[in-house]
Design a protein around this motif. Structure first.
Motif: not given
Length: 267
Positions: A100-107, A162-170
């Motif tokens: 579902f919506s965990a864990i989604l990374p955002y920059q 995972f490939q992207e850095d976790l600067d923020y997350w939803y």
């Protein structure tokens, strides 16, 4: 210290078991949840018939919540020195499944995170730890009742690789963009009318919710009607809310509203 002195001055009271089970469905990212909390309550200086001191206690309990996106386990301590005020402290661990919506990374904390934007986005499993403080105040004048509470949460998330850095997350439970470690505030207020009916207890009124992530300044505000129905034996309670969106990055218009229902069983 004052609470300890007051408790020591009271006649000994037997510990009471407490048990609550809830099942909820709502228009939020996790979709549905069920939780159970069980523990012990020590009554304090209860005075039957007193609006201020009729229900006072210290309580400790364990809590387990399960949703399609995560499982949360923890402990809570509650202290209610008067019927008009309760302070609740909590600590818990959360396991996110990567569904579902965990864990989604955002920059970028300003990126879109509505349902369409989250669709197909890289996600991963992981875990977090959280601590919370929740004061609650209650008041009643005639048939009008007020309940207000704020939950201040600090949470630190630890995603799998995972490939992207976790600067923020939803955050799937709060519906906000948050940093990997930080505070969120969840304000709630209910203004209710005690509906005069024989047998069950019925309240109808307005419910407002305001949430804020301090590390990103992301927030959401919604308000609308609420209905609470408790069976005559006081064991089963049914909740229903319909809230229009007042402020949200995800919902530009007040409607369609946020709709949620809950059934709760208490021992």
């Amino acid at each position: 210290m004052l609470a300890c002195l007051l408790l020591a001055s009271q006649p000994a009271r037997a510990l009471e078991p407490v048990l609550d089970w809830t099942l909820s469905a709502a228009g939020f990212s996790a979709g549905a949840e069920t939780s159970i909390s069980a523990g012990l309550r020590q009554p304090l200086w209860d005075r039957e018939g007193s609006l201020l001191l009729d229900d006072t206690y210290v309580q400790a309990q364990g809590v387990v919540m399960v949703t399609p996106a995560f499982t949360r386990t923890g402990v809570e301590l509650a202290f209610q020195p008067a019927a008009v005020f309760e302070l609740r402290l909590g600590y818990g661990l959360v396991g996110y499944y990567g569904t579902f919506s965990a864990i989604l990374p955002y920059q970028d904390p300003t990126e879109d995170y509505d349902a369409e934007a989250r669709e197909g986005r890289d996600r991963t499993w992981g875990w977090s730890q959280r601590a919370s403080v929740q004061p609650t105040v209650r008041a009643k004048g005639g048939p009008i009742a007020f309940v207000g509470w704020t939950t201040a949460r600090w949470e630190e998330v630890h995603p799998a690789d995972f490939q992207e850095d976790l600067d923020y997350w939803y955050h799937p439970e709060l519906g906000l963009m948050v940093p990997p470690a930080g505070w969120t505030l969840d304000h709630n207020a209910l203004v209710l009318l005690d509906v005069p009916v024989d047998g069950p207890t019925v309240y109808a009124g307005v419910y407002g919710t305001a949430r804020q992530a301090l590390g990103t300044d992301d927030q959401s505000v919604r308000a609308g009607p609420a209905l609470i129905y408790t069976t005559p034996n006081q064991h089963w309670t049914f909740y229903g809310i319909v809230q229009a969106w007042i402020d949200s990055r995800t919902f530009d218009d007040p409607l369609p509203p946020y709709i949620a229902g809950r059934v709760q069983y208490s021992l």
